[in-house]
Design a protein around this motif. Structure first.
Motif, mmCIF file in Angstrom:
data_model
loop_
_atom_site.group_PDB
_atom_site.id
_atom_site.type_symbol
_atom_site.label_atom_id
_atom_site.label_comp_id
_atom_site.label_asym_id
_atom_site.label_seq_id
_atom_site.Cartn_x
_atom_site.Cartn_y
_atom_site.Cartn_z
ATOM 1 N N ASN A 139 1.125 -42.599 -14.068
ATOM 2 C CA ASN A 139 1.599 -41.853 -15.239
ATOM 3 C C ASN A 139 2.228 -40.528 -14.840
ATOM 4 O O ASN A 139 3.269 -40.145 -15.377
ATOM 5 C CB ASN A 139 0.453 -41.604 -16.227
ATOM 6 N N LYS A 140 1.599 -39.844 -13.895
ATOM 7 C CA LYS A 140 2.108 -38.542 -13.459
ATOM 8 C C LYS A 140 3.518 -38.655 -12.893
ATOM 9 O O LYS A 140 4.404 -37.890 -13.262
ATOM 10 C CB LYS A 140 1.162 -37.937 -12.413
ATOM 11 N N VAL A 141 3.729 -39.613 -11.997
ATOM 12 C CA VAL A 141 5.044 -39.712 -11.363
ATOM 13 C C VAL A 141 6.091 -40.292 -12.310
ATOM 14 O O VAL A 141 7.252 -39.880 -12.259
ATOM 15 C CB VAL A 141 5.010 -40.496 -10.028
ATOM 16 N N GLU A 142 5.691 -41.213 -13.182
ATOM 17 C CA GLU A 142 6.665 -41.803 -14.108
ATOM 18 C C GLU A 142 7.163 -40.778 -15.118
ATOM 19 O O GLU A 142 8.315 -40.828 -15.530
ATOM 20 C CB GLU A 142 6.063 -43.028 -14.811
ATOM 21 N N LYS A 146 -9.347 -36.526 2.642
ATOM 22 C CA LYS A 146 -8.503 -37.714 2.492
ATOM 23 C C LYS A 146 -8.080 -37.904 1.046
ATOM 24 O O LYS A 146 -6.922 -38.230 0.767
ATOM 25 C CB LYS A 146 -9.232 -38.950 2.999
ATOM 26 N N ILE A 147 -9.000 -37.676 0.118
ATOM 27 C CA ILE A 147 -8.680 -37.795 -1.314
ATOM 28 C C ILE A 147 -7.613 -36.775 -1.690
ATOM 29 O O ILE A 147 -6.646 -37.092 -2.379
ATOM 30 C CB ILE A 147 -9.952 -37.613 -2.170
ATOM 31 N N ARG A 148 -7.775 -35.556 -1.217
ATOM 32 C CA ARG A 148 -6.809 -34.496 -1.541
ATOM 33 C C ARG A 148 -5.469 -34.712 -0.849
ATOM 34 O O ARG A 148 -4.423 -34.317 -1.374
ATOM 35 C CB ARG A 148 -7.387 -33.121 -1.202
ATOM 36 N N TYR A 149 -5.475 -35.345 0.332
ATOM 37 C CA TYR A 149 -4.202 -35.706 0.961
ATOM 38 C C TYR A 149 -3.414 -36.612 0.017
ATOM 39 O O TYR A 149 -2.217 -36.411 -0.183
ATOM 40 C CB TYR A 149 -4.428 -36.469 2.274
ATOM 41 N N LEU A 150 -4.078 -37.601 -0.539
ATOM 42 C CA LEU A 150 -3.391 -38.512 -1.457
ATOM 43 C C LEU A 150 -2.925 -37.772 -2.701
ATOM 44 O O LEU A 150 -1.798 -37.974 -3.159
ATOM 45 C CB LEU A 150 -4.284 -39.700 -1.826
ATOM 46 N N VAL A 193 1.015 -37.583 -3.947
ATOM 47 C CA VAL A 193 1.438 -37.962 -5.297
ATOM 48 C C VAL A 193 2.130 -36.779 -5.981
ATOM 49 O O VAL A 193 3.146 -36.964 -6.655
ATOM 50 C CB VAL A 193 0.245 -38.490 -6.124
ATOM 51 N N ASP A 194 1.627 -35.576 -5.780
ATOM 52 C CA ASP A 194 2.299 -34.381 -6.322
ATOM 53 C C ASP A 194 3.718 -34.256 -5.785
ATOM 54 O O ASP A 194 4.650 -33.933 -6.525
ATOM 55 C CB ASP A 194 1.529 -33.105 -5.969
ATOM 56 N N GLU A 195 3.872 -34.509 -4.496
ATOM 57 C CA GLU A 195 5.200 -34.413 -3.891
ATOM 58 C C GLU A 195 6.145 -35.473 -4.444
ATOM 59 O O GLU A 195 7.321 -35.197 -4.677
ATOM 60 C CB GLU A 195 5.094 -34.506 -2.366
ATOM 61 N N VAL A 196 5.633 -36.678 -4.688
ATOM 62 C CA VAL A 196 6.449 -37.727 -5.317
ATOM 63 C C VAL A 196 6.879 -37.259 -6.703
ATOM 64 O O VAL A 196 8.053 -37.368 -7.077
ATOM 65 C CB VAL A 196 5.675 -39.071 -5.404
ATOM 66 N N ALA A 197 5.937 -36.729 -7.474
ATOM 67 C CA ALA A 197 6.227 -36.273 -8.836
ATOM 68 C C ALA A 197 7.248 -35.138 -8.857
ATOM 69 O O ALA A 197 8.040 -35.027 -9.792
ATOM 70 C CB ALA A 197 4.941 -35.834 -9.530
ATOM 71 N N LYS A 198 7.249 -34.327 -7.822
ATOM 72 C CA LYS A 198 8.189 -33.203 -7.747
ATOM 73 C C LYS A 198 9.579 -33.635 -7.282
ATOM 74 O O LYS A 198 10.491 -32.828 -7.208
ATOM 75 C CB LYS A 198 7.645 -32.117 -6.832
ATOM 76 N N ILE A 235 8.075 -36.717 2.468
ATOM 77 C CA ILE A 235 6.705 -36.979 2.016
ATOM 78 C C ILE A 235 5.931 -37.737 3.078
ATOM 79 O O ILE A 235 4.773 -37.442 3.345
ATOM 80 C CB ILE A 235 6.705 -37.781 0.685
ATOM 81 N N LEU A 236 6.589 -38.710 3.703
ATOM 82 C CA LEU A 236 5.931 -39.544 4.708
ATOM 83 C C LEU A 236 5.938 -38.920 6.096
ATOM 84 O O LEU A 236 5.590 -39.566 7.075
ATOM 85 C CB LEU A 236 6.572 -40.938 4.727
#
Length: 116
Positions: free
Chosen positions: A20-23, A93-97, A101-106, A113-114
């Motif tokens: 939802n965030k990225v869409e 690890k959770i915060r890395y993900l 996702v934040d970077e994808v959304a931005k 990103i990768l």
């Protein structure tokens, strides 16, 4: 800095929030899947199996087939904390993900990103 409550949350509960965030920002589910697979080493089939199995975040990350060695290159602030300074390995690890996702959304370029 442990937080057992977040560790016990099913990954399948958090995954739709990432989508939802990225869409909302114009990115796609495929982009989220790509960063998850890059970070964890899961294939698309394995990712879908994990979602169906209701695996906890702890299980999802502990059983990741090939956690990416370049994850240490992920830096920045998430939830007011620098990801590179998080001492608990699982929480990091959770915060890395979350950061990916934040970077994808931005709208950041996937190659950046990768960390390629």
């Amino acid at each position: 800095m442990t937080n057992p409550r977040i560790f016990a949350m099913p990954f399948s509960q958090i995954y739709p929030l990432y989508i939802n965030k990225v869409e909302r920002k114009g990115a796609t589910k495929a982009d989220v899947d790509e960063v998850i697979m890059w970070l964890t080493g899961y294939s698309q089939v394995q990712l879908q199996q994990r979602l169906a199995s209701q695996a906890s975040l702890k299980t999802f990350f502990e059983e990741a087939p090939d956690f990416n060695a370049n994850a240490q290159l992920i830096t920045g602030v998430i939830c007011g904390v620098r990801v590179e300074e998080i001492e608990n390995p699982l929480l990091q690890k959770i915060r890395y993900l979350d950061k990916l996702v934040d970077e994808v959304a931005k709208g950041k370029a996937m190659v950046k990103i990768l960390r390629k």
